[in-house]
Motif scaffolding. Structure first.
Motif, PDB file in Angstrom:
ATOM      1  N   VAL A 159       0.845  -1.191   0.000  1.00 39.03           N
ATOM      2  CA  VAL A 159       0.000   0.000   0.000  1.00 39.03           C
ATOM      3  C   VAL A 159       0.883   1.244   0.000  1.00 39.03           C
ATOM      4  O   VAL A 159       1.867   1.321   0.740  1.00 39.03           O
TER       5      VAL A 159
ATOM      6  N   VAL B 118      -3.131   6.059  -0.926  1.00 43.01           N
ATOM      7  CA  VAL B 118      -3.255   6.464  -2.326  1.00 43.01           C
ATOM      8  C   VAL B 118      -4.034   5.413  -3.093  1.00 43.01           C
ATOM      9  O   VAL B 118      -5.000   5.709  -3.780  1.00 43.01           O
ATOM     10  N   ASP B 119      -3.626   4.163  -2.988  1.00 46.11           N
ATOM     11  CA  ASP B 119      -4.347   3.063  -3.621  1.00 46.11           C
ATOM     12  C   ASP B 119      -3.937   1.774  -2.933  1.00 46.11           C
ATOM     13  O   ASP B 119      -2.777   1.390  -2.979  1.00 46.11           O
ATOM     14  N   SER B 120      -4.892   1.129  -2.312  1.00 47.96           N
ATOM     15  CA  SER B 120      -4.601  -0.107  -1.593  1.00 47.96           C
ATOM     16  C   SER B 120      -4.587  -1.313  -2.515  1.00 47.96           C
ATOM     17  O   SER B 120      -4.102  -2.366  -2.143  1.00 47.96           O
ATOM     18  N   GLY B 121      -5.166  -1.149  -3.731  1.00 47.88           N
ATOM     19  CA  GLY B 121      -5.425  -2.323  -4.549  1.00 47.88           C
ATOM     20  C   GLY B 121      -6.632  -3.042  -3.962  1.00 47.88           C
ATOM     21  O   GLY B 121      -7.115  -2.702  -2.883  1.00 47.88           O
TER      22      GLY B 121
ATOM     23  N   GLN C 247     -11.375  -1.467  -1.680  1.00 48.40           N
ATOM     24  CA  GLN C 247     -10.243  -0.779  -2.283  1.00 48.40           C
ATOM     25  C   GLN C 247     -10.276   0.650  -1.782  1.00 48.40           C
ATOM     26  O   GLN C 247     -11.330   1.288  -1.771  1.00 48.40           O
ATOM     27  N   VAL C 248      -9.125   1.145  -1.336  1.00 56.12           N
ATOM     28  CA  VAL C 248      -9.025   2.539  -0.911  1.00 56.12           C
ATOM     29  C   VAL C 248      -8.237   3.279  -1.967  1.00 56.12           C
ATOM     30  O   VAL C 248      -7.143   2.876  -2.346  1.00 56.12           O
ATOM     31  N   THR C 249      -8.832   4.350  -2.479  1.00 60.58           N
ATOM     32  CA  THR C 249      -8.192   5.199  -3.473  1.00 60.58           C
ATOM     33  C   THR C 249      -8.286   6.638  -2.990  1.00 60.58           C
ATOM     34  O   THR C 249      -9.391   7.136  -2.749  1.00 60.58           O
ATOM     35  N   MET C 250      -7.148   7.272  -2.824  1.00 60.48           N
ATOM     36  CA  MET C 250      -7.053   8.663  -2.368  1.00 60.48           C
ATOM     37  C   MET C 250      -7.936   8.923  -1.139  1.00 60.48           C
ATOM     38  O   MET C 250      -8.673   9.897  -1.071  1.00 60.48           O
TER      39      MET C 250
ATOM     40  N   CYS D  54     -12.885   4.776   0.671  1.00 54.02           N
ATOM     41  CA  CYS D  54     -13.041   3.319   0.665  1.00 54.02           C
ATOM     42  C   CYS D  54     -14.219   2.927  -0.216  1.00 54.02           C
ATOM     43  O   CYS D  54     -15.325   3.454  -0.062  1.00 54.02           O
ATOM     44  N   TYR D  55     -13.973   2.016  -1.135  1.00 48.97           N
ATOM     45  CA  TYR D  55     -14.984   1.473  -2.044  1.00 48.97           C
ATOM     46  C   TYR D  55     -15.169  -0.002  -1.714  1.00 48.97           C
ATOM     47  O   TYR D  55     -14.188  -0.743  -1.631  1.00 48.97           O
TER      48      TYR D  55
END
Length: 181
Positions: free
Chosen positions: A64, A76-79, A101-104, A107-108
């Protein structure tokens, strides 16, 4: 390394036909190192603060990448990372596993879940670095055009309410993305 004359004309070192390319690659590596900021052994070893806004660190254990915002570390991006779901809950057959997935810093959630007869309202708990700072109350779509209430706590607990068990096809991607805390 090659030199530049006072009138800004580039001169590669004698006998090095690819000096410009080599010099540019060396500069690019230096710039990338400065931007990335290096690595840390794991997610739990993040320093209390960054040395400059925009500093990036990568956790070697998870891959990460974190960014220092000036106030806190942001993922930034967990994948895509699979979630561990509790007993009685299962992934919908033929669909991707429940994941996040965490992006910036957002959490999605992804995947589809079924709640079997042994399920409780708690389907899973989010890892500590991807939990919201405060409780999130939202709606989740379920098979048959049904919506149900979902609570995501600062402790990471994800609980589905108004559940008549067994129930099927909870669509995690219908939960709006939320900031991690």
């Amino acid at each position: 390394m090659a030199t530049t004359s006072p009138d800004k004309i580039y001169s590669p070192d004698a006998g090095q036909p690819y000096a410009l390319t080599q010099d540019l690659l060396a500069m690019a590596d230096s710039v990338q190192d400065a931007l990335n900021g290096g690595t840390i052994p794991g997610d739990t070893s993040l320093p209390a603060s960054g040395s400059r806004v925009g500093q990036r660190l990568m956790a070697l254990d998870s891959g990460v990448t974190y960014l220092w915002s000036g106030f806190r570390w942001i993922i930034v991006d967990s994948g895509m990372k699979n979630l561990t779901i509790f007993g009685g809950w299962s992934n919908v057959s033929g669909t991707p596993a429940a994941s996040y997935q965490v992006t910036m810093g957002m959490c999605y959630l992804h995947g589809r879940l079924n709640a079997g007869s042994g399920a409780t309202t708690r389907a899973f708990v989010l890892p500590s670095r991807v939990r919201p700072a405060q409780q999130i109350v939202s709606q989740v779509a379920r098979g048959g055009n049904i919506t149900e209430t979902v609570l995501i706590g600062p402790d990471g607990a994800v609980d589905f309410y108004d559940v008549s068990l067994p129930a099927s096809d909870y669509r995690l991607s219908s939960i709006p993305p939320f900031p991690v805390g």
